[in-house]
Design an enzyme around this catalytic site. Structure first.
Site, PDB file in Angstrom:
ATOM      1  N   CYS A 293      56.753  20.714  14.697  1.00  0.00           N
ATOM      2  CA  CYS A 293      56.450  22.094  14.300  1.00  0.00           C
ATOM      3  C   CYS A 293      54.957  22.356  14.304  1.00  0.00           C
ATOM      4  O   CYS A 293      54.521  23.507  14.428  1.00  0.00           O
ATOM      5  CB  CYS A 293      57.027  22.375  12.914  1.00  0.00           C
ATOM      6  SG  CYS A 293      56.472  21.199  11.667  1.00  0.00           S
TER       7      CYS A 293
ATOM      8  N   GLU B  17      59.567  24.869   5.193  1.00  0.00           N
ATOM      9  CA  GLU B  17      58.570  24.624   6.239  1.00  0.00           C
ATOM     10  C   GLU B  17      59.266  24.912   7.548  1.00  0.00           C
ATOM     11  O   GLU B  17      60.186  24.194   7.946  1.00  0.00           O
ATOM     12  CB  GLU B  17      58.058  23.187   6.168  1.00  0.00           C
ATOM     13  CG  GLU B  17      56.762  23.009   6.954  1.00  0.00           C
ATOM     14  CD  GLU B  17      56.972  22.231   8.211  1.00  0.00           C
ATOM     15  OE1 GLU B  17      56.914  22.865   9.299  1.00  0.00           O
ATOM     16  OE2 GLU B  17      57.188  21.022   8.136  1.00  0.00           O
TER      17      GLU B  17
END
Length: 490
Positions: A292, A258
């Site tokens: 993020c 990720e």
């Protein structure tokens, strides 16, 4: 370490290797600093490549017997770990504030997502189902088993250290794997050694979990490139993630990545502007933008652009800033000077490129002011880069097609959001944006334990949460049984 309180001075100066707290000896050390005061709050050992070897070897030795445990045993460990987290909620949120600069709002949100993931993981031992299939060959039976992958290496980041470590560690242990965890060097306690305490208290067998703090530049390659792990779970920047993926692939290990994001918040001419601003404030400024999945770009239709900029600027200018241990604070410190200076450089460069600084742009220590930049475009520094700070570039657009084009003009594809009272319009835009996750009439910071979480393009490989992470952490084995004599052509 049993029975010690969860405070910065609670004896964290040890590695957790093969079920034992190991004294630092002649190893180097990592100073853990409070990002608000810059005071040293703890010291932890810097693990070595030899420590990585020992951790992986112990994991390989312990994993088979752990996988053979009945599902209720593995579920019980994760459930006990969850109860430990629940019963130490205040201590853990205090640690998150002191080590990672988490405000109370962010700390509570992180604990909630971590607990949800653990609760989901506790069900995994009972969900590892195989299948039975018919064969095209007479008298043959097919059985497909689902088994643990083996040993899992985890490299976790500093921004949401507890959750982003736990979302890999808890499912991996529940599924019958053993884990070697390397937390970020900024947050070796809440991202690493705290998990060792949690699972030790929960009764995890020796060797099933090891935690090796250390600088990525010193042991990162040893973790990612080791021959033992079958899965490498990494959360962090795209650049480092690509390196991890390459090293894992050299050993035919599965990279579960990720990575970075450049997420858009699209506000159409049919949006409820107040509602869109509510989402924009939360999505840009939670944890100082250090997520993020935070908003990196606000794409706003020209018909509502001025109203949106004015409302967003007013809200940003009035957000309380300062000490994250103060319950009223919304904007706390950036994690360190390097990150702060990069954020401010992006802001200065964007202004030099022609954007208007509506509010913010300055700092007090590591606390960067909530910043709104109007008259921005997609190529400006704060928009084309993942700025990872409390910065909101607002970019005008004139049509749905342009909004989609601007949204997709990035190497990333992690999350995003679209606001419109016309749900058909919102869905059309959402469908056109190349991203792993997108949220209509909300903002991009969403993470639920039962829904697949991950990105497209250079935002990662694979998915976390729900059945998706179970697929990443397990493997299938096809067994066929020929119950009748088979005729062969020769």
């Amino acid at each position: 370490m049993m029975d010690l309180p969860l405070t910065p001075d609670s004896g964290w100066n040890s590695l957790y290797l093969a079920g034992e707290w190991t004294d630092p000896g002649d190893r180097g050390t990592i100073a853990v600093e409070n990002p608000y005061t810059r005071e040293k709050i703890a010291t932890v050992p810097a693990g070595t490549e030899a420590d990585v070897d020992r951790a992986y070897e112990a994991a390989a030795e312990a994993q088979r017997s752990w996988a053979d445990q009945p599902p209720q045993r593995r579920a019980g460990v994760v459930t006990a770990a969850l109860e430990f987290v629940r019963s130490h909620r205040e201590e853990i949120t205090d640690l998150l504030a002191l080590e990672s600069g988490s405000t109370q709002v962010k700390g509570e949100a992180e604990l909630q997502t971590a607990r949800g993931m653990m609760q989901q993981a506790a069900s995994y031992p009972f969900r590892m189902k195989g299948q039975h299939a018919e064969s095209v060959i007479p008298g043959k039976e097919h059985i497909v088993e689902r088994n643990p992958a083996g040993v899992v290496g985890v490299i976790s980041p500093w921004n949401f250290p507890l959750h982003l470590s736990m979302r890999a560690v808890a499912p991996a242990i529940a599924a019958g794997n053993a884990v070697v965890l390397k937390p970020a060097s900024n947050t070796p306690i809440t991202g690493g050694l705290l998990l060792a305490r949690i699972f030790e208290e929960a009764g995890v067998p020796e060797g099933v979990l090891s935690v090796v703090p250390g600088q990525g530049s010193e042991i990162g390659d040893a973790i990612a490139g080791h021959e033992i792990p079958r899965v490498l779970a990494f959360t962090g920047s795209t650049e480092i993630g690509q390196r991890v993926a390459t090293q894992a692939a050299e050993n035919c290990a599965l990279p579960a990545l990720e990575l970075g994001g450049n997420n858009v918040h699209v506000v159409t001419e049919n949006a409820d502007v107040g509602r869109a601003v509510d989402g924009g404030v939360f999505g840009s400024f939670l944890h100082q933008g250090q997520a993020c999945i935070s908003i990196n770009r606000h794409l706003v239709h020209e018909d509502v652009y001025d109203d949106y900029v004015g409302m967003l600027t007013d809200r940003a200018a009035n957000l309380p800033t300062g000490d994250p241990t103060d319950g009223d604070t919304i904007i706390g410190p950036i994690i360190d000077e390097t990150q702060r200076d990069q954020i401010l450089a992006y802001v200065d460069e964007t202004v030099d490129e022609g954007a208007t600084l509506e509010t913010g742009g300055d700092h007090d220590g590591l606390v960067v002011e909530p910043t709104v930049l109007s008259d921005a475009d997609n190529d400006m520094a704060a928009a084309c880069n993942e700025h990872f700070g409390p910065v909101a570039p607002v970019i005008p657009y004139s049509s749905d097609g342009e909004a989609i084009e601007l949204a997709n003009d990035t190497i990333h594809g992690l999350s995003g959001s679209v606001h419109s009272e016309d749900l058909e319009q919102a869905r059309t835009i959402a469908d056109g944006i190349e991203t792993g996750m997108i949220h209509i009439n909300d903002q991009p910071i969403n993470d639920e334990p039962h829904v697949p979480f991950g990105g497209m393009k250079q935002s990662g490989l694979g998915r976390y949460n729900g059945e998706s992470i179970l697929d990443e952490l397990t493997t299938t084995k096809w067994i066929s049984v020929q119950r009748e004599s088979r005729e062969y052509p020769f």
